[in-house]
Design a protein around this motif. Structure first.
Motif, PDB file in Angstrom:
ATOM      1  N   UNK A  12      98.365  16.142   0.881  1.00  0.00           N
ATOM      2  CA  UNK A  12      97.619  17.065   0.026  1.00  0.00           C
ATOM      3  C   UNK A  12      96.184  17.233   0.513  1.00  0.00           C
ATOM      4  N   UNK A  13      95.553  16.140   0.891  1.00  0.00           N
ATOM      5  CA  UNK A  13      94.188  16.214   1.399  1.00  0.00           C
ATOM      6  C   UNK A  13      94.142  16.931   2.751  1.00  0.00           C
ATOM      7  N   UNK A  21      88.992  23.691   2.525  1.00  0.00           N
ATOM      8  CA  UNK A  21      88.591  23.183   1.215  1.00  0.00           C
ATOM      9  C   UNK A  21      89.549  23.653   0.136  1.00  0.00           C
ATOM     10  N   UNK A  22      89.271  23.228  -1.084  1.00  0.00           N
ATOM     11  CA  UNK A  22      90.130  23.591  -2.200  1.00  0.00           C
ATOM     12  C   UNK A  22      90.102  22.502  -3.243  1.00  0.00           C
ATOM     13  N   UNK A  23      91.169  22.394  -4.023  1.00  0.00           N
ATOM     14  CA  UNK A  23      91.278  21.381  -5.068  1.00  0.00           C
ATOM     15  C   UNK A  23      92.560  20.587  -4.881  1.00  0.00           C
ATOM     16  N   UNK A  24      92.445  19.268  -4.960  1.00  0.00           N
ATOM     17  CA  UNK A  24      93.601  18.381  -4.952  1.00  0.00           C
ATOM     18  C   UNK A  24      93.691  17.786  -6.350  1.00  0.00           C
ATOM     19  N   UNK A  25      94.745  18.140  -7.073  1.00  0.00           N
ATOM     20  CA  UNK A  25      94.901  17.713  -8.467  1.00  0.00           C
ATOM     21  C   UNK A  25      95.976  16.638  -8.574  1.00  0.00           C
ATOM     22  N   UNK A  41      84.229  20.468   1.116  1.00  0.00           N
ATOM     23  CA  UNK A  41      84.499  21.578   0.199  1.00  0.00           C
ATOM     24  C   UNK A  41      85.773  21.356  -0.614  1.00  0.00           C
ATOM     25  N   UNK A  42      86.040  20.103  -0.951  1.00  0.00           N
ATOM     26  CA  UNK A  42      87.269  19.762  -1.668  1.00  0.00           C
ATOM     27  C   UNK A  42      86.965  18.978  -2.930  1.00  0.00           C
ATOM     28  N   UNK A  43      87.461  19.465  -4.042  1.00  0.00           N
ATOM     29  CA  UNK A  43      87.380  18.773  -5.318  1.00  0.00           C
ATOM     30  C   UNK A  43      88.649  17.970  -5.517  1.00  0.00           C
ATOM     31  N   UNK A  44      88.505  16.664  -5.671  1.00  0.00           N
ATOM     32  CA  UNK A  44      89.618  15.805  -6.055  1.00  0.00           C
ATOM     33  C   UNK A  44      89.520  15.611  -7.563  1.00  0.00           C
ATOM     34  N   UNK A  45      90.554  16.046  -8.271  1.00  0.00           N
ATOM     35  CA  UNK A  45      90.479  16.070  -9.738  1.00  0.00           C
ATOM     36  C   UNK A  45      91.741  15.467 -10.337  1.00  0.00           C
ATOM     37  N   UNK A  46      91.550  14.711 -11.420  1.00  0.00           N
ATOM     38  CA  UNK A  46      92.664  14.199 -12.190  1.00  0.00           C
ATOM     39  C   UNK A  46      92.705  14.855 -13.552  1.00  0.00           C
ATOM     40  N   UNK A  47      93.541  14.311 -14.437  1.00  0.00           N
ATOM     41  CA  UNK A  47      93.632  14.832 -15.801  1.00  0.00           C
ATOM     42  C   UNK A  47      92.475  14.320 -16.653  1.00  0.00           C
ATOM     43  N   UNK A  48      92.089  13.072 -16.460  1.00  0.00           N
ATOM     44  CA  UNK A  48      90.920  12.470 -17.096  1.00  0.00           C
ATOM     45  C   UNK A  48      90.699  11.117 -16.439  1.00  0.00           C
TER      46      UNK A  48
END
Length: 198
Positions: A12-13, A21-25, A41-48
């Motif tokens: 994914x990364x 770049x982009x978002x890895x959720x 340029x990559x946001x690594x994001x979870x649910x919380x």
């Protein structure tokens, strides 16, 4: 929390890096992983931060998440990567199951123009966060000087160094940064220490 998710997260990364770049959720869950590279340029994001956790695999003895090009950029005045951001996630260094002390931090970054929002950094054996930036190109890319080189909000850093000691947040830039609603604490052997409240 028992499956090795290293390959899936690496893929994914890598896809984000290839796309510029982009978002890895990551949905809720514990993702056990070996060391990973954080693309620009990559946001690594979870649910919380309470429901999504990337946990360093046992006996990795390495930093959990490191910005792209860190080894080349550290100690220089290179501009390095922009936008290595984090949100709504826990990075867990799993210190109890590491056997080496030299590394095993939660997040290591050389870069700028990034954000950290709703993130917990926990159980880093050597420390929680290492941040560095020595570049000078902000006025070139942002002529009006309006960029904040990093913004941190709603964060917790809890690092445990055992008998060796550790640094919760080791800061070497970026220099124009904002911090709000954060706490940094470490524990050495049996002594807990509050290092900062923001």
């Amino acid at each position: 929390g028992t499956t090795d998710d290293t390959a899936a997260l690496t893929e994914a990364l890598g896809d984000a890096a290839s796309a510029g770049g982009g978002e890895v959720y990551s949905p809720p869950g514990i993702y056990v992983t070996g060391p990973q590279v954080h693309p620009a340029n990559t946001l690594i994001r979870g649910a919380s931060q309470g429901s999504t956790s990337w946990q360093l695999k046992a006996v990795s003895n390495a930093d959990l998440l490191v910005s792209t090009g860190f080894a080349t950029n550290t100690g220089t005045t290179n501009n390095g990567p922009m936008g290595c951001s984090l949100a709504d996630i826990t990075l867990d260094g799993n210190c109890a199951n590491q056997t080496g002390y030299n590394l095993a931090r939660c997040w290591v970054i050389y870069g700028w123009d990034y954000t950290v929002n709703n993130v917990w950094f926990v159980n880093g054996q050597r420390g929680g966060v290492y941040s560095e930036w020595g570049g000078t190109s902000v006025t070139t890319q942002y002529p009006n000087g309006t960029v904040m080189e990093s913004q941190w909000s709603n964060f917790k850093i809890w690092a445990y160094g055992g008998a060796q000691g550790c640094i919760g947040r080791e800061w070497h830039g970026p220099h124009d940064s904002q911090f709000s609603n954060g706490i940094v604490a470490t524990q050495d052997s049996n002594i807990a220490r509050l290092d900062g409240v923001y």
